[in-house]
Design an enzyme around this catalytic site. Structure first.
Site, PDB file in Angstrom:
ATOM      1  N   TRP A 103       0.847  -1.197   0.000  1.00 35.44           N
ATOM      2  CA  TRP A 103       0.000   0.000   0.000  1.00 35.44           C
ATOM      3  C   TRP A 103       0.881   1.246   0.000  1.00 35.44           C
ATOM      4  O   TRP A 103       1.493   1.572   1.010  1.00 35.44           O
ATOM      5  CB  TRP A 103      -0.915   0.001   1.226  1.00 35.44           C
ATOM      6  CG  TRP A 103      -1.890  -1.130   1.192  1.00 35.44           C
ATOM      7  CD1 TRP A 103      -3.062  -1.180   0.502  1.00 35.44           C
ATOM      8  CD2 TRP A 103      -1.776  -2.388   1.879  1.00 35.44           C
ATOM      9  NE1 TRP A 103      -3.687  -2.377   0.713  1.00 35.44           N
ATOM     10  CE2 TRP A 103      -2.931  -3.140   1.549  1.00 35.44           C
ATOM     11  CE3 TRP A 103      -0.831  -2.965   2.732  1.00 35.44           C
ATOM     12  CZ2 TRP A 103      -3.148  -4.424   2.036  1.00 35.44           C
ATOM     13  CZ3 TRP A 103      -1.049  -4.242   3.212  1.00 35.44           C
ATOM     14  CH2 TRP A 103      -2.204  -4.963   2.865  1.00 35.44           C
ATOM     15  N   HIS A 160      -6.714   1.808   2.500  1.00 28.94           N
ATOM     16  CA  HIS A 160      -7.816   0.859   2.280  1.00 28.94           C
ATOM     17  C   HIS A 160      -8.876   1.094   3.358  1.00 28.94           C
ATOM     18  O   HIS A 160      -8.655   1.882   4.291  1.00 28.94           O
ATOM     19  CB  HIS A 160      -7.318  -0.599   2.287  1.00 28.94           C
ATOM     20  CG  HIS A 160      -6.454  -0.976   3.469  1.00 28.94           C
ATOM     21  ND1 HIS A 160      -5.988  -2.249   3.677  1.00 28.94           N
ATOM     22  CD2 HIS A 160      -5.971  -0.246   4.513  1.00 28.94           C
ATOM     23  CE1 HIS A 160      -5.264  -2.283   4.795  1.00 28.94           C
ATOM     24  NE2 HIS A 160      -5.237  -1.085   5.304  1.00 28.94           N
ATOM     25  N   ARG A 189      -4.023   6.040  -2.633  1.00 30.91           N
ATOM     26  CA  ARG A 189      -2.697   5.412  -2.742  1.00 30.91           C
ATOM     27  C   ARG A 189      -1.780   6.275  -3.594  1.00 30.91           C
ATOM     28  O   ARG A 189      -2.218   6.844  -4.603  1.00 30.91           O
ATOM     29  CB  ARG A 189      -2.817   4.011  -3.358  1.00 30.91           C
ATOM     30  CG  ARG A 189      -3.568   3.094  -2.419  1.00 30.91           C
ATOM     31  CD  ARG A 189      -3.498   1.656  -2.792  1.00 30.91           C
ATOM     32  NE  ARG A 189      -4.431   0.916  -1.940  1.00 30.91           N
ATOM     33  CZ  ARG A 189      -4.732  -0.347  -2.079  1.00 30.91           C
ATOM     34  NH1 ARG A 189      -4.166  -1.057  -3.037  1.00 30.91           N
ATOM     35  NH2 ARG A 189      -5.580  -0.937  -1.256  1.00 30.91           N
ATOM     36  N   GLN A 224     -13.498   1.863  -1.948  1.00 32.59           N
ATOM     37  CA  GLN A 224     -13.504   0.456  -1.580  1.00 32.59           C
ATOM     38  C   GLN A 224     -14.770   0.150  -0.782  1.00 32.59           C
ATOM     39  O   GLN A 224     -15.386   1.055  -0.208  1.00 32.59           O
ATOM     40  CB  GLN A 224     -12.297   0.121  -0.702  1.00 32.59           C
ATOM     41  CG  GLN A 224     -11.028  -0.111  -1.499  1.00 32.59           C
ATOM     42  CD  GLN A 224      -9.928  -0.769  -0.668  1.00 32.59           C
ATOM     43  OE1 GLN A 224      -9.948  -0.748   0.555  1.00 32.59           O
ATOM     44  NE2 GLN A 224      -8.966  -1.353  -1.351  1.00 32.59           N
ATOM     45  N   VAL A 269      -5.483 -11.401   7.553  1.00 36.14           N
ATOM     46  CA  VAL A 269      -6.376 -12.570   7.413  1.00 36.14           C
ATOM     47  C   VAL A 269      -5.546 -13.847   7.281  1.00 36.14           C
ATOM     48  O   VAL A 269      -4.406 -13.822   6.810  1.00 36.14           O
ATOM     49  CB  VAL A 269      -7.311 -12.441   6.175  1.00 36.14           C
ATOM     50  CG1 VAL A 269      -8.403 -11.431   6.422  1.00 36.14           C
ATOM     51  CG2 VAL A 269      -6.526 -12.112   4.922  1.00 36.14           C
ATOM     52  N   ALA A 316     -13.460 -11.345   6.502  1.00 36.50           N
ATOM     53  CA  ALA A 316     -13.440  -9.950   6.030  1.00 36.50           C
ATOM     54  C   ALA A 316     -13.162  -9.966   4.533  1.00 36.50           C
ATOM     55  O   ALA A 316     -12.583 -10.923   4.015  1.00 36.50           O
ATOM     56  CB  ALA A 316     -12.363  -9.163   6.770  1.00 36.50           C
TER      57      ALA A 316
HETATM   58  C1  FA5 Z   1      -6.885  -4.392   0.109  1.00 36.37           C
HETATM   59  O1  FA5 Z   1      -6.921  -3.172   0.062  1.00 36.37           O
HETATM   60  C2  FA5 Z   1      -7.365  -5.135   1.301  1.00 36.37           C
HETATM   61  N1  FA5 Z   1      -7.640  -4.201   2.355  1.00 36.37           N
HETATM   62  C3  FA5 Z   1      -8.589  -5.951   0.941  1.00 36.37           C
HETATM   63  C4  FA5 Z   1      -8.954  -6.958   2.001  1.00 36.37           C
HETATM   64  C5  FA5 Z   1      -9.903  -6.638   2.940  1.00 36.37           C
HETATM   65  C6  FA5 Z   1      -8.336  -8.187   2.009  1.00 36.37           C
HETATM   66  C7  FA5 Z   1     -10.239  -7.553   3.928  1.00 36.37           C
HETATM   67  C8  FA5 Z   1      -8.668  -9.138   2.998  1.00 36.37           C
HETATM   68  C9  FA5 Z   1      -9.629  -8.796   3.925  1.00 36.37           C
HETATM   69  P1  FA5 Z   1      -6.115  -4.646  -2.354  1.00 36.37           P
HETATM   70  O2  FA5 Z   1      -4.955  -3.767  -2.306  1.00 36.37           O
HETATM   71  O3  FA5 Z   1      -6.004  -5.847  -3.247  1.00 36.37           O
HETATM   72  O4  FA5 Z   1      -6.555  -5.139  -0.943  1.00 36.37           O
HETATM   73  O5  FA5 Z   1      -7.383  -3.793  -2.842  1.00 36.37           O
HETATM   74  C10 FA5 Z   1      -8.688  -4.323  -2.830  1.00 36.37           C
HETATM   75  C11 FA5 Z   1      -9.438  -3.901  -4.098  1.00 36.37           C
HETATM   76  O6  FA5 Z   1      -9.395  -2.485  -4.211  1.00 36.37           O
HETATM   77  C12 FA5 Z   1      -8.818  -4.421  -5.382  1.00 36.37           C
HETATM   78  O7  FA5 Z   1      -9.297  -5.721  -5.682  1.00 36.37           O
HETATM   79  C13 FA5 Z   1      -9.262  -3.402  -6.383  1.00 36.37           C
HETATM   80  O8  FA5 Z   1     -10.570  -3.713  -6.817  1.00 36.37           O
HETATM   81  C14 FA5 Z   1      -9.312  -2.125  -5.583  1.00 36.37           C
HETATM   82  N2  FA5 Z   1      -8.113  -1.320  -5.820  1.00 36.37           N
HETATM   83  C15 FA5 Z   1      -6.895  -1.450  -5.276  1.00 36.37           C
HETATM   84  N3  FA5 Z   1      -6.051  -0.496  -5.724  1.00 36.37           N
HETATM   85  C16 FA5 Z   1      -6.758   0.280  -6.570  1.00 36.37           C
HETATM   86  C17 FA5 Z   1      -6.469   1.434  -7.359  1.00 36.37           C
HETATM   87  N4  FA5 Z   1      -5.284   2.022  -7.335  1.00 36.37           N
HETATM   88  N5  FA5 Z   1      -7.443   1.940  -8.123  1.00 36.37           N
HETATM   89  C18 FA5 Z   1      -8.665   1.389  -8.128  1.00 36.37           C
HETATM   90  N6  FA5 Z   1      -9.022   0.302  -7.415  1.00 36.37           N
HETATM   91  C19 FA5 Z   1      -8.082  -0.254  -6.637  1.00 36.37           C
END
Ligand code: FA5
Length: 352
Positions: free
Chosen positions: A161, A182, A208, A222, A265, A319
């Site tokens: 992140w 997030h 981000r 999100q 998790v 989650a």
């Molecule tokens: C997370 O942010 C974790 N907090 C998710 C999580 C929650 C995992 C609870 C387990 C339990 P990740 O970085 O993969 O994970 O982001 C989750 C989702 O946010 C991605 O699948 C995507 O759909 C969206 N996302 C992430 N980064 C971006 C971005 N820069 N622009 C748009 N959508 C994004």
């Protein structure tokens, strides 16, 4: 000016105005103009008669005759306007007056942003499964964004992140503040304030520090989900998310879960649905894999449960976190996430 001349002017004026009132067409009006204001009309006759008056009276009589001419010309212009508009009404049925029988003009209205629409749809889907909707702060403490989620300082998982710190000193300061990367910090805030059972959905902005491209924005939305109770298993996680996919993408879509890593998790998973474009055959949209990843998920880590004072022997839970724009892109076949933030009315109008 003699009394006679003054009388004559008054009579001519009264008669001319009476006649003008009776003119109801352009032809009648033209006949009046020739008779009164024309080269051989009454005004010309009056003006010519001035030379017969005695020299003392000529100047005032001339002025009175000219005033008469001006007044009659003005009356003529008025009548012309009246007759023109009457004739327009007669031929086209329109006028400056309000026609209350006409249908009203269409009022162009705004509509909800596609991201708001999808967030509401997803929230409703989880509502029907007993989840409550909450929101939380976008400016977050390092403790909630990372540490309490089992991501200590200098942990390599922080690289997942790219953070936007509130000021330069804040990363190492006593109360390090950042724009949340997030919505997962809300897992901690909800658990700290409530006892199980918990079922919540938390939609909101995340930020981000990364370059934008067709699938990445530096600010996006999100939707976090959290369920904690006795005896919750991975089967509950799968069942809940499959039902969500059925409501949002339709019964035809298949879901797939594969191992993934998130420090908060254990076990962790990513959920994908079969590609809406090629029905799982493989195409450009799904990078020829037939599957499109839609979220991260997993069973809440025992260390996280302990951190908020829950007994991991008694309670368990799952989650998940998904990108709202990414889900909207899949639902509507949108090929670039940047459309969501450029405020192009042509894009937005498609979601009325
Ligand atoms: C997370 O942010 C974790 N907090 C998710 C999580 C929650 C995992 C609870 C387990 C339990 P990740 O970085 O993969 O994970 O982001 C989750 C989702 O946010 C991605 O699948 C995507 O759909 C969206 N996302 C992430 N980064 C971006 C971005 N820069 N622009 C748009 N959508 C994004």
């Amino acid at each position: 000016m003699t009394k006679n001349f003054a009388n004559r002017i008054s009579i001519i004026e009264a008669e001319a105005l009476e006649l003008l009132d009776k003119a109801h067409s352009e032809t009648e009006l033209e006949e009046w103009r020739i008779a009164v204001l024309g080269r051989r009309g009454q005004i010309t006759t009056v003006l010519r008669g001035i030379s017969d008056l005695d020299p003392d009276s000529r100047r005032t009589a001339g002025a009175a005759a000219n005033q008469l001419k001006i007044r009659l010309q003005a009356a003529f212009e008025d009548s012309k306007g009246r007759i023109n508009s009457d004739e327009t009404v007669a031929s086209t049925g329109t006028s400056d007056r309000i026609d209350v029988t006409l249908p009203g003009r269409k009022v162009s209205s705004g509509s909800l942003h596609p991201t708001t629409q999808i967030i509401r749809e997803i929230s409703n889907a989880f509502n029907t499964m007993g989840f409550q909707v909450l929101d939380g702060p976008e400016v977050e403490l390092d403790a909630y964004n990372f540490q309490k989620l089992n991501i200590p300082a200098h942990h390599p998982a922080r690289d997942m992140w790219n953070s936007l710190w509130i000021d330069r000193a804040s990363e190492s300061g006593e109360y390090p503040l950042l724009l949340r990367t997030h919505t997962s910090p809300m897992q901690i805030r909800v658990m700290e304030k409530n006892d199980p059972p918990i079922r919540v959905i938390v939609p909101g902005k995340a930020y981000r520090y990364e370059a934008t491209d067709a699938t990445h924005e530096w600010q996006f939305c999100q939707i976090e989900g959290l369920a904690i109770d006795r005896d919750i298993t991975f089967a509950d996680l799968k069942g809940t998310l499959e039902e969500f996919a059925r409501i949002i993408f339709g019964a035809k879509r298949k879901a797939r879960f594969r191992c993934d890593f998130f420090p908060f998790v254990e076990p962790g998973a990513e959920m994908s649905i079969d590609c809406f474009k090629c029905d799982g055959q493989g195409c450009r949209v799904c990078g020829n894999s037939g599957w499109i990843e839609i979220m991260g998920a997993g069973m809440v880590h025992p260390k996280v449960l302990e951190g908020v004072g829950y007994d991991p022997q008694l309670y368990s839970g799952f989650a998940f976190g998904m990108g709202a724009e990414r889900i909207a892109m899949l639902r509507h076949g949108i090929d670039d996430i940047r459309h969501f933030y450029t405020n192009d009315i042509r894009f937005l109008e498609q979601f009325k």
